[in-house]
Design a protein around this motif. Structure first.
Motif, PDB file in Angstrom:
ATOM      1  N   GLY A  84       0.758  -1.379   0.120  1.00 44.24           N
ATOM      2  CA  GLY A  84       0.092   0.182  -0.090  1.00 44.24           C
ATOM      3  C   GLY A  84       0.827   1.300   0.061  1.00 44.24           C
ATOM      4  N   ILE A  85       0.265   2.187  -0.719  1.00 42.73           N
ATOM      5  CA  ILE A  85       1.156   3.302  -0.879  1.00 42.73           C
ATOM      6  C   ILE A  85       0.235   4.771  -0.874  1.00 42.73           C
ATOM      7  CG2 ILE A  85       3.100   2.639  -2.110  1.00 42.73           C
ATOM      8  CD1 ILE A  85       1.867   3.656  -4.552  1.00 42.73           C
ATOM      9  N   THR A  86       0.537   5.843  -0.190  1.00 45.41           N
ATOM     10  CA  THR A  86      -0.253   6.878   0.084  1.00 45.41           C
ATOM     11  C   THR A  86       0.297   8.118  -0.227  1.00 45.41           C
ATOM     12  OG1 THR A  86       0.009   6.992   2.226  1.00 45.41           O
ATOM     13  CG2 THR A  86      -1.873   5.908   1.566  1.00 45.41           C
ATOM     14  N   ASP A  87       1.615   8.048  -0.689  1.00 44.36           N
ATOM     15  CA  ASP A  87       2.454   9.365  -1.192  1.00 44.36           C
ATOM     16  C   ASP A  87       2.056   9.854  -2.604  1.00 44.36           C
ATOM     17  OD1 ASP A  87       4.622  10.844  -2.659  1.00 44.36           O
ATOM     18  OD2 ASP A  87       5.594  10.732  -0.528  1.00 44.36           O
ATOM     19  N   PRO A  88       1.453  10.776  -3.026  1.00 40.94           N
ATOM     20  CA  PRO A  88       1.059  11.256  -4.165  1.00 40.94           C
ATOM     21  C   PRO A  88       2.154  11.002  -5.493  1.00 40.94           C
ATOM     22  CG  PRO A  88       0.488  12.916  -2.616  1.00 40.94           C
ATOM     23  CD  PRO A  88       1.492  12.146  -2.145  1.00 40.94           C
ATOM     24  N   GLU A  89       3.495  11.456  -5.093  1.00 43.64           N
ATOM     25  CA  GLU A  89       4.374  11.111  -6.107  1.00 43.64           C
ATOM     26  C   GLU A  89       4.464   9.690  -6.375  1.00 43.64           C
ATOM     27  OE1 GLU A  89       7.163  12.110  -8.944  1.00 43.64           O
ATOM     28  OE2 GLU A  89       5.728  13.421  -7.922  1.00 43.64           O
ATOM     29  N   LEU A  90       4.633   8.758  -5.341  1.00 42.41           N
ATOM     30  CA  LEU A  90       4.524   7.395  -5.827  1.00 42.41           C
ATOM     31  C   LEU A  90       3.353   6.890  -6.346  1.00 42.41           C
ATOM     32  CD1 LEU A  90       6.073   5.930  -2.291  1.00 42.41           C
ATOM     33  CD2 LEU A  90       7.215   6.887  -4.186  1.00 42.41           C
ATOM     34  N   VAL A  91       2.271   7.498  -5.937  1.00 43.82           N
ATOM     35  CA  VAL A  91       1.050   7.056  -6.551  1.00 43.82           C
ATOM     36  C   VAL A  91       1.053   7.411  -8.193  1.00 43.82           C
ATOM     37  CG1 VAL A  91      -1.518   7.648  -6.798  1.00 43.82           C
ATOM     38  CG2 VAL A  91      -0.640   7.117  -4.612  1.00 43.82           C
TER      39      VAL A  91
END
Length: 510
Positions: A84-91
């Motif tokens: 799971g990811i929630t960092d906008p740049e990673l998204v």
């Protein structure tokens, strides 16, 4: 050694070799997972025990885990690795990468219903179909549907009259019937007249099948087909599919017959001619398909069912949350109404038809809808398969894993959204939007595989909410704090308790 012992020994050795080979092939997956933080795992089940319970328990547990591991988190459901990811740049990296264009394996549970329609299609099918379907969502075609939106919303207003000056009532039932009538006419070109009927087998079937599908996604023991199809849930799903597929197949057959017997428009009245020429998505799909890329009836059914699902259930849920917001925050409702007064003048309470130009001018209402979708994203979790190792800086997403984007958590990050659980439509003023990372707000997903119908949805929601506000004042007996709203996820984000409001007739402007 007797024969039976030899057979058992051989089976054991073959099984052992198979198991060892299986795990050797996954060593890269295990090594990458070990570098990513996450909750303790158990043999065989991984972290599946965290997701025992109903759909409200599941969404709560997801939010708890994401709070404990705010940047990147690793979770095992049986032998499946989810990151799971929630960092906008990673998204952004994930949603733009060709290595994560495939929808997650959990979406395979939806394929008995939607087949290879755009929502869940494998990447190769999605690319081909999206290219054909995109022209049917151009603005000219979408704006031709405004009249349908208006007609059906007028029926909604009349149906809601029985609730005038009464107690709080469940608004979703009214809204979902209206959106179903809208999508039946715009997607298939048929009049379902659900709003004026007592029962709706279609809505009942959709409600049942979505609950079954989401339950299966998170219950790891229901993943194997051999187990699932032995349960009572499978029997219920089969009955729902029989009805839903049969309903669409009948429409397609009728459309085929109509295409072969097109009416002569020369001697047709202008009002009737307009209805004949106003085509649904299904009509356009049939006409746009050339001989090389022509859709089969099965493919047409899958695409139409996908449009029906996205166009009905999703917009109904968002509209219902928006009605709650308008009733819960009278100052927001008043600003929306003031904007409508500017648009319609002294005709705001009259049965004046909403036009395409009117819809474009509803800027504050659009910001209200966007803020509603920030707090209550109808698709709360996105899942993509990782088809090759993808380095996203903070970690490597290994081939064979699935990356999870919890949209609801992304939309409520305090470091992005100040006072994140407070409702503020002005977050979507142009100057404010420009300050934020473009991938910090993705209610319709993002990247090449975003939702194709976002303009359609926004237009239909504007017309429905404006129609309601022109006729009625919405209010609640007592205000509810957004942070106290109990939510669940039956594929779509929904409230645990029905959203109930009261309505009062607006006084006409003199």
């Amino acid at each position: 050694m007797d024969l039976m012992t030899l057979i058992l020994f051989t089976i054991f050795i073959v099984g052992l070799i198979t198991l060892i080979t299986y795990h050797i092939k996954r060593l890269n997956l295990y090594r990458a997972a070990a570098k990513i933080p996450g909750p303790p795992t158990y043999p065989l089940i991984g972290n599946a025990h965290y997701f025992i319970g109903n759909t409200a328990d599941i969404i709560n547990k997801v939010m708890e885990l994401l709070s404990a591991y705010p940047s990147v988190i690793r979770v095992w459901l049986g032998n499946q690795l989810f990151i799971g990811i929630t960092d906008p740049e990673l998204v952004k990296k994930v949603l733009l990468s060709p290595k994560t264009i495939e929808k997650g394996d959990v979406y395979r549970f939806i394929r008995p219903w939607l087949g290879k329609g755009l929502l869940v299609a494998p990447a190769a099918t999605w690319r081909a179909h999206r290219k054909i379907i995109t022209p049917t969502f151009n603005i000219r075609i979408l704006e031709s549907f405004v009249e349908i939106f208006v007609e059906q919303c007028e029926i909604l207003i009349k149906e809601m009259e029985v609730e005038l000056e009464g107690n709080e009532f469940d608004v979703f039932d009214y809204v979902s019937r209206c959106t179903l009538d809208i999508v039946c006419e715009t997607a298939m070109g048929v009049s379902s007249k659900v709003q004026t009927r007592k029962n709706s087998p279609y809505l009942d079937a959709v409600k049942t099948i979505t609950e079954i599908l989401y339950m299966r996604m998170f219950k790891v023991w229901l993943h194997p087909d051999i187990i699932f199809y032995c349960t009572s849930l499978a029997a219920k799903q089969k009955n729902c599919l029989k009805y839903l597929h049969g309903n669409t197949d009948n429409v397609i057959r009728e459309k085929r017959a109509q295409l072969n017997n097109s009416p002569d428009l020369k001697n047709t009245k202008s009002s009737e001619k307009e209805k004949i020429q106003r085509k649904a998505f299904l009509d356009h799909l049939m006409e746009l398909s050339d001989e090389e890329t022509k859709f089969t009836d099965k493919e047409l059914r899958e695409e139409v069912n996908s449009m029906m699902t996205a166009g009905n259930e999703t917009t109904a849920v968002i509209d219902t949350f928006a009605i709650f917001i308008l009733a819960n925050f009278p100052e927001v409702q008043q600003k929306c109404y003031d904007e409508l007064c500017e648009i319609f003048g002294d005709k705001v309470n009259e049965p004046t038809k909403i036009t395409r130009d009117d819809v474009r001018r509803m800027e504050y209402l659009e910001r209200v809808i966007k803020e509603t979708m920030r707090l209550f994203p109808v698709g709360p979790i996105l899942v993509r398969n990782v088809t090759d190792d993808l380095d996203i800086e903070k970690c490597v997403l290994p081939k064979g894993s699935s990356v999870v984007i919890p949209v609801i958590k992304l939309h409520r990050r305090e470091d992005i959204w100040t006072n994140s659980v407070e409702f503020d439509p002005d977050r979507f003023l142009p100057d404010e939007v420009a300050k934020r990372h473009p991938y910090s707000y993705i209610p319709f997903s993002a990247g090449p595989r975003n939702c194709i119908g976002l303009q359609y949805a926004m237009m239909s929601m504007k017309v429905l909410l404006a129609s309601v506000l022109r006729k009625y004042i919405l209010y609640k007996d007592s205000k509810i704090q957004i942070k106290d709203m109990k939510l669940k996820a039956d594929m779509l984000l929904k409230p645990v308790n029905p959203i109930k409001v009261k309505i009062m007739r607006r006084k006409k402007i003199n």
